[in-house]
Design a protein around this motif. Structure first.
Motif, PDB file in Angstrom:
ATOM      1  N   PHE A 134      10.005  -9.244  -1.792  1.00 35.29           N
ATOM      2  CA  PHE A 134       9.672  -8.626  -0.493  1.00 35.29           C
ATOM      3  C   PHE A 134       9.468  -7.124  -0.661  1.00 35.29           C
ATOM      4  O   PHE A 134       9.878  -6.536  -1.662  1.00 35.29           O
ATOM      5  N   ASN A 135       8.812  -6.532   0.336  1.00 35.83           N
ATOM      6  CA  ASN A 135       8.553  -5.095   0.316  1.00 35.83           C
ATOM      7  C   ASN A 135       9.804  -4.301   0.669  1.00 35.83           C
ATOM      8  O   ASN A 135      10.474  -4.603   1.658  1.00 35.83           O
ATOM      9  N   PHE A 136      10.092  -3.306  -0.147  1.00 36.15           N
ATOM     10  CA  PHE A 136      11.217  -2.386   0.097  1.00 36.15           C
ATOM     11  C   PHE A 136      10.733  -0.958  -0.102  1.00 36.15           C
ATOM     12  O   PHE A 136       9.794  -0.745  -0.874  1.00 36.15           O
ATOM     13  N   ASP A 163       8.785  -9.252   5.017  1.00 40.07           N
ATOM     14  CA  ASP A 163       7.432  -8.978   4.542  1.00 40.07           C
ATOM     15  C   ASP A 163       7.285  -9.221   3.044  1.00 40.07           C
ATOM     16  O   ASP A 163       7.810  -8.468   2.215  1.00 40.07           O
ATOM     17  N   LEU A 164       6.540 -10.252   2.706  1.00 40.65           N
ATOM     18  CA  LEU A 164       6.324 -10.588   1.292  1.00 40.65           C
ATOM     19  C   LEU A 164       5.480  -9.516   0.603  1.00 40.65           C
ATOM     20  O   LEU A 164       4.600  -8.909   1.218  1.00 40.65           O
ATOM     21  N   ASN A 165       5.742  -9.296  -0.668  1.00 38.63           N
ATOM     22  CA  ASN A 165       4.966  -8.350  -1.469  1.00 38.63           C
ATOM     23  C   ASN A 165       3.933  -9.123  -2.285  1.00 38.63           C
ATOM     24  O   ASN A 165       4.224  -9.614  -3.377  1.00 38.63           O
ATOM     25  N   LYS A 196      -4.640  -8.354   8.375  1.00 32.75           N
ATOM     26  CA  LYS A 196      -4.568  -6.892   8.466  1.00 32.75           C
ATOM     27  C   LYS A 196      -3.318  -6.344   7.784  1.00 32.75           C
ATOM     28  O   LYS A 196      -3.288  -5.198   7.325  1.00 32.75           O
ATOM     29  N   HIS A 197      -2.277  -7.175   7.740  1.00 33.77           N
ATOM     30  CA  HIS A 197      -0.986  -6.740   7.225  1.00 33.77           C
ATOM     31  C   HIS A 197      -0.827  -6.981   5.728  1.00 33.77           C
ATOM     32  O   HIS A 197       0.272  -6.890   5.189  1.00 33.77           O
ATOM     33  N   MET A 198      -1.943  -7.323   5.085  1.00 35.81           N
ATOM     34  CA  MET A 198      -1.925  -7.504   3.622  1.00 35.81           C
ATOM     35  C   MET A 198      -3.050  -6.670   3.006  1.00 35.81           C
ATOM     36  O   MET A 198      -4.084  -6.440   3.646  1.00 35.81           O
TER      37      MET A 198
END
Ligand code: LAG
Ligand code: CA
Length: 482
Positions: A134-136, A163-165, A196-198
Motif C-alpha cells: 500500500f501507499n505510505f 490505497d494499493l501501490n 483517475k486515482h492510479m
C-alpha cells in the motif's frame, strides 16, 4: 483496448447493477440476446466486505477483501456459467474491476466469501496483501487535492479506502492474475474503477500484461480486452481524461451531463445539431457514453443534475438521443428502485439479493426498474443496430426544442421538448412505405401497436408529436416497415 468486440450488428451495453449471475444468464437468453444487446457491465465479481452496520449498502461492493469470485451475485461456477451462456447468444460480459484500493477500516471484517482481514495491519490474507503493498505515508484525499495535487489524488486514500501501490511488482502481478483469470473465463473487457486515482504508467503495464480474449468463447485470435477507464473530468481539475485516452477508452461524464441539461429544458435541443467533439466531448472511439451511472443517479461520483428513471419522460428522450446519434459507445443503466442513497438492492433478511420478477408486459417487479426492458429504450437499441455507421443527415429544428434527423437511409427520429405540439412534414430519408413508430408501440407481425407513419416517394412524411404525449420521441427505421 478500444474495441468492445461486440457480435456483429450489435452496438450497446447495459449495466445490470447488482444482478445475480444466474439471473443475468437467464436475461441473456430470454431478452438481451434476442433483442440485440451487445454486452453487460456487471457489478464487481470479487469478494467484498459485508457491511451490516449500513444494512448491506450497494457500495460495499466497492470494498474488496480478496480476488476470489464470491459475492452476493454468485460464486465462481455461477460466474463462469453466466459468461458462457451470454457469449453463446452474442452478449459480452464486462467486469467492473476495483484495483485502486481494498476496504476501509471497519469493526466488522468478514467478506462475502468468508475471508477476513486485519485492517490495522493492512493485512488481506486471502490475496495476500500486507503493509508493503500500500501507499505510505497514509493520507486521505481532500476536495482541494483535485485542483492542485495529482500525486495526492493518486497516492492517498479515496474515501479512506486502503490505497494499493500499483508501482510495485507484486501488486501489479496480483491485479494481472485476477484480470487474466476473468479473461480465461470468457469476459470481453473491464471498467477500470477509480482510474483517475492510479498512475497512467502503472495502468499501462497492467493492461499490457493481460492475455488476449479467450478464443474458446468466440473471440478472434489476438483480440485485446475492451477497457474503459472511469475518469470523472468535467473540467477544472489537475488530472484530465486526456492522460488516459492513449491507454484505452474513457467514461465520458460530460455526455450525460449535457444531455440531461438539454432534455430537462436547461438548454435548447436545437444546439445539439453539432453534438460531438464540438461540445468538448472525447473523440468517438475514446468515449464510453451514458446518461446516468450507478454513482451519479444517486448523487455520488460527479453528481450534478443527471436524469434518471425517476424523470421518465425526459430520461427516455435523452436515452433516445444517445442511441439515435452515432457519437460514442453507449451504455444503458438498469437500476433497482431506491429512495435513499445508501440502500442496497432488493434483499431478504439474510442479505440475499431477491431476483427480479418478469411481468407479462416484459417489465420487471420485486423492486427492479429494468430500464433496458422499457420499450422506448430497447427499441432504440434496435434502431442503433440498424443505423450502423451511417452519418447524421437532414438535421431539422424549429429554433427551439423540436428537432429531427436521419441516419443515412436507415432511420429517422424526431423529438419534441417544447410546450407546444410538433406538426411538420419532414424528410425521413427512408424509402416510400408505411413504418411503425417504435416509441409509441411496436411492430407485431403485420400490425403496428403504435403510430403509423407514411413515407412518400419523396422521402417525406407528416410527423405529429403532441407536447402532452406520453413520450417526446418518434422513431422509425428500415426494420420497422409495416
Ligand atoms: C468509484 N469510482 O471511482 C465507484 O464508482 C464508486 O461507486 C465508489 O464509491 C468509489 N469509486 C470507490 O470504489 C462508493 C461509494 C462511497 C463508498 C465507497 C466504498 O460512492 O460512498 O464509501 O463506494 O464502499 C463508503 C462510505 C465512506 C467511507 C468509505 C470507506 O460512504 O463514508 O469512508 O466507504 O469505508
Ligand atoms: Ca491510488
Amino acid at each position: 483496448y478500444k474495441n468492445p468486440h461486440y457480435a456483429s450488428g450489435r452496438t450497446t451495453m447495459v449495466h445490470l447493477f447488482e444482478w445475480k449471475w444466474d439471473d443475468i444468464a437467464d436475461e441473456c437468453e430470454r431478452f438481451l440476446g434476442p433483442r440485440g444487446f451487445g454486452g453487460i457491465q456487471i457489478s464487481p465479481p470479487n469478494e467484498n466486505l459485508m457491511i451490516w452496520s449500513h444494512q448491506r449498502p450497494w457500495w460495499e461492493r466497492y470494498q474488496p477483501i480478496s480476488y476470489r469470485l464470491v459475492t452476493r451475485s454468485g460464486n465462481e461456477q455461477q460466474f463462469a456459467n453466466m459468461v458462457r451462456r451470454c457469449n453463446a447468444v452474442g452478449v459480452r460480459i464486462y467486469v467492473d474491476a476495483i484495483i485502486n484500493h481494498m476496504t476501509g477500516t471497519w469493526n466488522e471484517n468478514t467478506g462475502t466469501g468468508g475471508s477476513t482481514a486485519n485492517f490495522g495491519n493492512w493485512h488481506y490474507p486471502s490475496v495476500p496483501y500486507g503493509r508493503n503493498d500500500f501507499n505510505f505515508p497514509q493520507c486521505v484525499i481532500t476536495s482541494n487535492d483535485y485542483g492542485c495535487c495529482p500525486d495526492r489524488v493518486r497516492n492517498c486514500e479515496l474515501s479512506g479506502l486502503k490505497d494499493l501501490n500499483q508501482g510495485t511488482e507484486y501488486v501489479r502481478q496480483m491485479i494481472v492474475n485476477y484480470m487474466n483469470h476473468l479473461i480465461s473465463l470468457g469476459v470481453a473487457g473491464f471498467r477500470i474503477d477509480a482510474a483517475k486515482h492510479m498512475w497512467p504508467g502503472d495502468l499501462r503495464v497492467i493492461y499490457d500484461r493481460l492475455h488476449n480474449l479467450n478464443t474458446a468463447h468466440g473471440f478472434s485470435s489476438g483480440a485485446r480486452p475492451y477497457i474503459y477507464q472511469e475518469v470523472i473530468d468535467l473540467g477544472g481539475e489537475a488530472i484530465t481524461r486526456d492522460e488516459y485516452t492513449s491507454l484505452a477508452a474513457v467514461t465520458e461524464f460530460k455526455f450525460g451531463l449535457e444531455l440531461s441539461r438539454a432534455f430537462s429544458r436547461s438548454n435548447q435541443l436545437r444546439w445539439l445539431s453539432n453534438w460531438g467533439t464540438n461540445w468538448g466531448l472525447l473523440a468517438h472511439n475514446d468515449a464510453l457514453t451514458f446518461i446516468d451511472n450507478h454513482d451519479n443517479q444517486r448523487g455520488h461520483g460527479a453528481g450534478g443534475n443527471i436524469l434518471t428513471y425517476k424523470q421518465s419522460k425526459q430520461y427516455k428522450g435523452a436515452i433516445a438521443f444517445m442511441l439515435a446519434h452515432p457519437h460514442g459507445w453507449p451504455q444503458l443503466m438498469s437500476s433497482f428502485d431506491f429512495h435513499n442513497t445508501e440502500a442496497g438492492p432488493p434483499m431478504d433478511n439474510s442479505g440475499n439479493i431477491i431476483s427480479p420478477s418478469i411481468n407479462s408486459d416484459e417489465s420487471c417487479g420485486n423492486g427492479w426498474i429494468c430500464e433496458h426492458r422499457w420499450r422506448q429504450i430497447y427499441s432504440m437499441v434496435a434502431f442503433r443496430n440498424r443505423a450502423g455507421n451511417t452519418a447524421v443527415s437532414n438535421w431539422w429544428d424549429n429554433g427551439s426544442n423540436q428537432i429531427a434527423f436521419c441516419r443515412g437511409n436507415q432511420g429517422f427520429v424526431a423529438f419534441n421538448n417544447d410546450y407546444w405540439d410538433l406538426n411538420q412534414t419532414l424528410q425521413t430519408c427512408l424509402p416510400a412505405g408505411t413504418y411503425c413508430d417504435v416509441i409509441s408501440g411496436e411492430k407485431s407481425g403485420s400490425t403496428c401497436t403504435g403510430k403509423r407513419i407514411t413515407v412518400g416517394n419523396d422521402g417525406r412524411a407528416s410527423i405529429s408529436l403532441g407536447a402532452n404525449e406520453f413520450d417526446m420521441v418518434v422513431a422509425i427505421h428500415a426494420g420497422s416497415e409495416s
